[in-house]
Design an enzyme around this catalytic site. Sequence first.
Site, short mmCIF file in Angstrom:
data_model
loop_
_atom_site.label_atom_id
_atom_site.label_comp_id
_atom_site.label_asym_id
_atom_site.label_seq_id
_atom_site.Cartn_x
_atom_site.Cartn_y
_atom_site.Cartn_z
N THR A 187 -39.16 66.47 0.09
CA THR A 187 -40.12 65.46 -0.37
C THR A 187 -40.30 64.34 0.65
O THR A 187 -41.42 64.01 1.05
CB THR A 187 -39.69 64.88 -1.73
OG1 THR A 187 -39.64 65.94 -2.69
CG2 THR A 187 -40.68 63.83 -2.20
N GLN A 195 -44.46 68.86 -3.79
CA GLN A 195 -44.55 67.43 -3.50
C GLN A 195 -45.15 67.24 -2.11
O GLN A 195 -44.76 67.92 -1.15
CB GLN A 195 -43.16 66.78 -3.55
CG GLN A 195 -42.45 66.91 -4.89
CD GLN A 195 -41.61 68.16 -5.01
OE1 GLN A 195 -41.76 69.11 -4.24
NE2 GLN A 195 -40.71 68.17 -5.99
N ASP A 253 -46.74 63.19 -5.98
CA ASP A 253 -45.91 62.25 -5.21
C ASP A 253 -46.70 61.58 -4.09
O ASP A 253 -46.24 61.53 -2.94
CB ASP A 253 -44.68 62.97 -4.63
CG ASP A 253 -43.70 63.41 -5.70
OD1 ASP A 253 -44.02 63.26 -6.90
OD2 ASP A 253 -42.63 63.91 -5.34
N ASP A 283 -46.50 62.40 -11.00
CA ASP A 283 -45.61 61.34 -10.52
C ASP A 283 -46.16 60.67 -9.26
O ASP A 283 -45.42 60.46 -8.28
CB ASP A 283 -44.21 61.91 -10.22
CG ASP A 283 -43.60 62.64 -11.40
OD1 ASP A 283 -43.96 62.33 -12.55
OD2 ASP A 283 -42.76 63.53 -11.17
#
Length: 374
Positions: free
Chosen positions: A138, A174, A197, A224
């Site tokens: 990530t 992500q 993300d 998110d």
Amino acid sequence: MSPQSSPFGRRQVLAGAAAAALGVTLVTATEAAAGTRPRPFGSYGSPRRRPNARTLYVDSQGRGDHITVQAAVNATPDAPERGWTVVIAAGTYRETVLIAQAKTGLTFTGATRDARDVVIVFNNAAGTAKPDGGTYGTSGSATTTIQAGGFTATHVTFANDWLRADHPEITATQAVAVKVMGDRSLFEACRFLGHQDTLYADTLALATFARQYYRHCHVEGDVDFVFGRATAVFDRCELHTLARDVSFRPYGYVFAPSTAAANPHGYLATRCRITGDSPDGSYGLARPWRPSSDLTAVPMLTVRETWIGPQIDTAVPYVNMSAGYPWQDARFGEYRNFGPGAAIPVPENRPQLTADQAAAQTIRTHLGDWKPSA
């Protein structure tokens, strides 16, 4: 509005990339209307007319000091006594950028004063294979990584245009547009574009509390898309949920804070707008993230005096990220929100702050002795 028609949409990234590939000089709308000769750095001077020796110019067409943003960052000194400014001409800069911890007090300025004109973009995902083996993860997927303190950006777009549909073989989806870790980080009139993300508002270490201030910015994504453990204030920003071709709900979540238990201030969204292209009730407002490096985290989010669109599920705006850590144990609270997505059909699912509690969750309390100025 769709992402294509929205003034904050993704078409500018594609158009800019195409223009760069063809070697076309980008001309701003103001210059085209006036019929004037392009001034790539607008009112910010030029390599021949610098306001000071601490100003550098980036232009993909070669009219500045550097043709890439990273080259300009590398050219600034470490730990300078006074901050440096990088003025970026209109264009799409397809590169990854690292602002290391020693590059303190650095400022990025979009030359046209319109973030749609200046785009820093790349397309790594967490599951993308690295040339030397392994995958990026990530954090490694970030197009721009900002470790230094005192960073400022105005009128710049930070983007990650990796798409799930183009890479069905990758399951770690992500794809971070920017990871911000430094204290006193200021973003004014910037855009953050991605899907999962998008904006990683974080810190350098678990015990470090980094203050970040986002003013008049646009952030968009799906899962998110604002996450991390920073003390981050979103002031009069637009948080935009994207449509998804999926059969499940919720499609995603706006926030996923991972605030350290010792930090009294996590994320604050104040006077914002939460909008979207997605159907009514298709998104959650937040879920608490407890990363494996900090199982004691107590995620914190306050949303106050914000217009919330119908895309947010009013009955179940908060959900668990993992069964062992219910969202009710997080520090989530709302105050005087309005709009269709702010309705309270199930009061126990929408914790409301009292006036006294809200007085402790303000821009001033979050930023402390720091008074940011672009």
